[in-house]
Design a protein around this motif. Structure first.
Motif, PDB file in Angstrom:
ATOM      1  N   GLN A  24     -11.995  14.503  84.394  1.00 24.71           N
ATOM      2  CA  GLN A  24     -12.535  15.842  84.674  1.00 24.71           C
ATOM      3  C   GLN A  24     -14.057  15.774  84.850  1.00 24.71           C
ATOM      4  OE1 GLN A  24     -11.489  18.925  81.908  1.00 24.71           O
ATOM      5  NE2 GLN A  24      -9.561  17.966  81.402  1.00 24.71           N
ATOM      6  N   ILE A  25     -14.700  15.039  83.922  1.00 22.70           N
ATOM      7  CA  ILE A  25     -16.164  14.955  84.000  1.00 22.70           C
ATOM      8  C   ILE A  25     -16.585  14.202  85.266  1.00 22.70           C
ATOM      9  CG2 ILE A  25     -18.232  14.111  82.847  1.00 22.70           C
ATOM     10  CD1 ILE A  25     -16.869  14.500  80.197  1.00 22.70           C
ATOM     11  N   LEU A  26     -15.839  13.128  85.555  1.00 28.75           N
ATOM     12  CA  LEU A  26     -16.184  12.329  86.733  1.00 28.75           C
ATOM     13  C   LEU A  26     -16.056  13.162  88.016  1.00 28.75           C
ATOM     14  CD1 LEU A  26     -17.064   9.409  86.654  1.00 28.75           C
ATOM     15  CD2 LEU A  26     -14.831   8.761  87.486  1.00 28.75           C
ATOM     16  N   ILE A  27     -14.989  13.943  88.086  1.00 28.23           N
ATOM     17  CA  ILE A  27     -14.803  14.796  89.267  1.00 28.23           C
ATOM     18  C   ILE A  27     -15.965  15.791  89.360  1.00 28.23           C
ATOM     19  CG2 ILE A  27     -13.338  16.595  90.296  1.00 28.23           C
ATOM     20  CD1 ILE A  27     -10.917  15.090  89.002  1.00 28.23           C
ATOM     21  N   GLY A  28     -16.327  16.380  88.210  1.00 31.49           N
ATOM     22  CA  GLY A  28     -17.470  17.308  88.184  1.00 31.49           C
ATOM     23  C   GLY A  28     -18.739  16.632  88.685  1.00 31.49           C
ATOM     24  N   MET A  29     -18.944  15.377  88.261  1.00 29.57           N
ATOM     25  CA  MET A  29     -20.162  14.661  88.663  1.00 29.57           C
ATOM     26  C   MET A  29     -20.180  14.410  90.166  1.00 29.57           C
ATOM     27  SD  MET A  29     -20.284  11.935  85.526  1.00 29.57           S
ATOM     28  CE  MET A  29     -21.704  11.005  86.015  1.00 29.57           C
ATOM     29  N   VAL A  30     -19.044  13.921  90.681  1.00 34.67           N
ATOM     30  CA  VAL A  30     -18.995  13.595  92.120  1.00 34.67           C
ATOM     31  C   VAL A  30     -19.208  14.868  92.949  1.00 34.67           C
ATOM     32  CG1 VAL A  30     -17.496  12.769  93.979  1.00 34.67           C
ATOM     33  CG2 VAL A  30     -17.540  11.590  91.777  1.00 34.67           C
TER      34      VAL A  30
END
Ligand code: ASP
Length: 452
Positions: A24-30
């Motif tokens: 979830q965090i990675l998707i938010g970052m990208v």
């Protein structure tokens, strides 16, 4: 009407609960990076991000900082009070400090070796130096850092700063975390030494408070994916000229390579000493690493690091509640590695010769400087001034020196903070193992976490 609401709820459940937090965090970052790039086209679109998106990132960081001091206080008091006897505490304390110093020294040696081998300072052209000097030497970013460094009365000031004169004042300032740690340990020891009957209700209170605070961390983390979107979109729209970043590629590459090697060191330790799968370990702490990258602050990341190391890696609270807050303030492997590389890079680029003795001085001062660096964005660069001064770098050239690395400091800060946090988590796990306080994780996956 009911169907769409139901559908929305289900979708939300699916999105928020089912995907592991680090994804979830990675998707938010990208998405944040992509959005930032999209909005970098014009001045007014950049302004929109700064006015309407960035505040959500700031709110999230404030929430994490808000909970950091209560978390340290209650978990450390509980941790110490749960110990059977005080001698165990001195064992944990002694090992922690020794291992922290050792990992920092390894980081500095890696940094120095790489910067001497790759020699990024030798390849930088006079033209680039001139451009960077003109652009940043008199900028407020650089001059402020030099001024702040001058205010510190010396590398050992941090020792003096550990003892609070007013604990309520210390608790009102996140920069005084070590003072809160000092008080919490004393309080816990006091609790151990008094009549157990009288200690019991106080212990029970701290037990309950500890659960409340950890629950608040969970609640804050629910918005993490959205917050990192805002944080990264803002980093992208406020970033420097990409051409300048490119001219510092060798320097930045040297730092990043060193940081990657440091991760390899941690993984080897986890695999050989702790005897766990190092990649599972990385997955367990990854939300903390991603937040470290997004916030550039190990202090802001601390609540999440504590939650991950305790509940997901399985280190007992007695150990993690001491090792991690202390580590967030004094153990900065990424920062010390960066300071070693940056000091040699600046010296070489500006033709300031360094002897072998100077390099040894860098080892010592980078160790002290990383201990003294605050766990906030950009702090490592302030203490770099002290490292440079220790090798006789002329004061009138300091601004030019810092100007050389200023353009890439933010991205490097993001990367070194990840290593700082990973180092703390690794050492907590090692100390936990060494004193028989490393158990099975309480939480195997994100679903269990919410079923709890
Ligand atoms: N931002 C780093 C941290 O919080 C410190 C630094 O190197 O500037 O760990």
């Amino acid at each position: 009407m009911r169907v769409p609401i139901r559908l929305g709820l289900e979708l939300n459940k699916l999105l928020v609960m089912k995907i592991a937090l680090h994804w979830q965090i990675l998707i938010g970052m990208v998405l944040g990076i992509l959005f930032g790039i999209l909005m970098s086209g014009g001045e007014w679109t950049k302004q929109i991000v700064q006015d309407w998106v960035a505040p959500f990132g700031k709110i999230f960081v404030s929430l994490l900082k808000m909970i950091a001091i209560p978390l340290i206080l209650v978990s450390l008091v509980k941790g110490v009070a749960d110990l059977q006897d005080i001698s165990k505490f001195s064992k944990i304390g002694g090992r922690t400090i020794i291992i922290y110093i050792m990992t920092t020294l390894i980081a500095i040696v890696i940094g120095l070796t790489l910067v001497n081998l790759i020699n990024p300072g030798g390849g930088i052209s006079q033209e680039t130096i001139d451009v960077l000097t003109e652009k940043y030497a008199n900028s407020s970013g650089v001059t402020k850092k030099i001024e702040t460094a001058a205010k510190d009365s010396g590398p050992l000031q941090f020792l003096v700063d550990i003892v609070p004169s007013n604990i309520f004042q210390s608790m009102s300032n996140n920069k005084m975390m070590l003072q809160v740690i000092f008080f919490a340990i004393l309080f816990g020891i006091g609790l151990l030494l008094i009549d157990p009957k009288k200690a019991a209700p106080v212990k029970a209170l701290f037990d309950g408070l500890n659960d409340v605070v950890l629950k608040i961390v969970d609640l804050i983390m629910l918005i993490a994916p959205f917050a990192v979107f805002a944080l990264l979109a803002n980093v992208i729209v406020t970033t420097n000229d990409p051409a300048l970043l490119l001219s510092l590629l060798w320097y930045a590459g040297t730092v990043v390579l060193g940081l990657v090697l440091m991760v390899v060191v941690y993984l080897i330790v986890i695999s050989l000493y702790v005897k766990r799968n190092p990649f599972s370990f990385l997955a367990q702490i990854s939300p903390a690493q991603l937040l470290a990258f997004s916030t550039s602050s190990s202090a802001a990341t601390l609540p999440v690091t504590m939650e991950r190391v305790t509940e997901h890696v399985g280190v007992d609270k007695e150990v993690s509640s001491f090792v991690l807050p202390v580590g967030a303030t004094i153990n900065m492997d990424g920062t010390s590695l960066y300071q070693a590389v940056a000091a040699v890079f600046i010296a070489t680029a500006l033709n300031h010769d360094l002897t072998f003795g100077d390099q040894l001085t860098i080892v010592l001062t980078a160790l002290l400087a990383s201990i003294g660096s605050a766990a906030v964005p950009g702090a490592g660069m302030v203490m770099l001034v002290i490292v440079l001064e220790s090798v006789g770098f002329p004061a009138d050239k300091l601004a030019i020196g810092l100007a050389l690395i200023f353009a890439v400091d933010r991205p490097l800060d993001m990367c070194r903070t990840v290593i700082n946090v990973t180092g703390d988590a690794t050492v907590a796990t090692v100390v936990g193992k060494s004193v028989g306080k490393l158990g099975d994780p309480q939480v195997q996956n994100w679903d269990d976490h919410y079923k709890k």
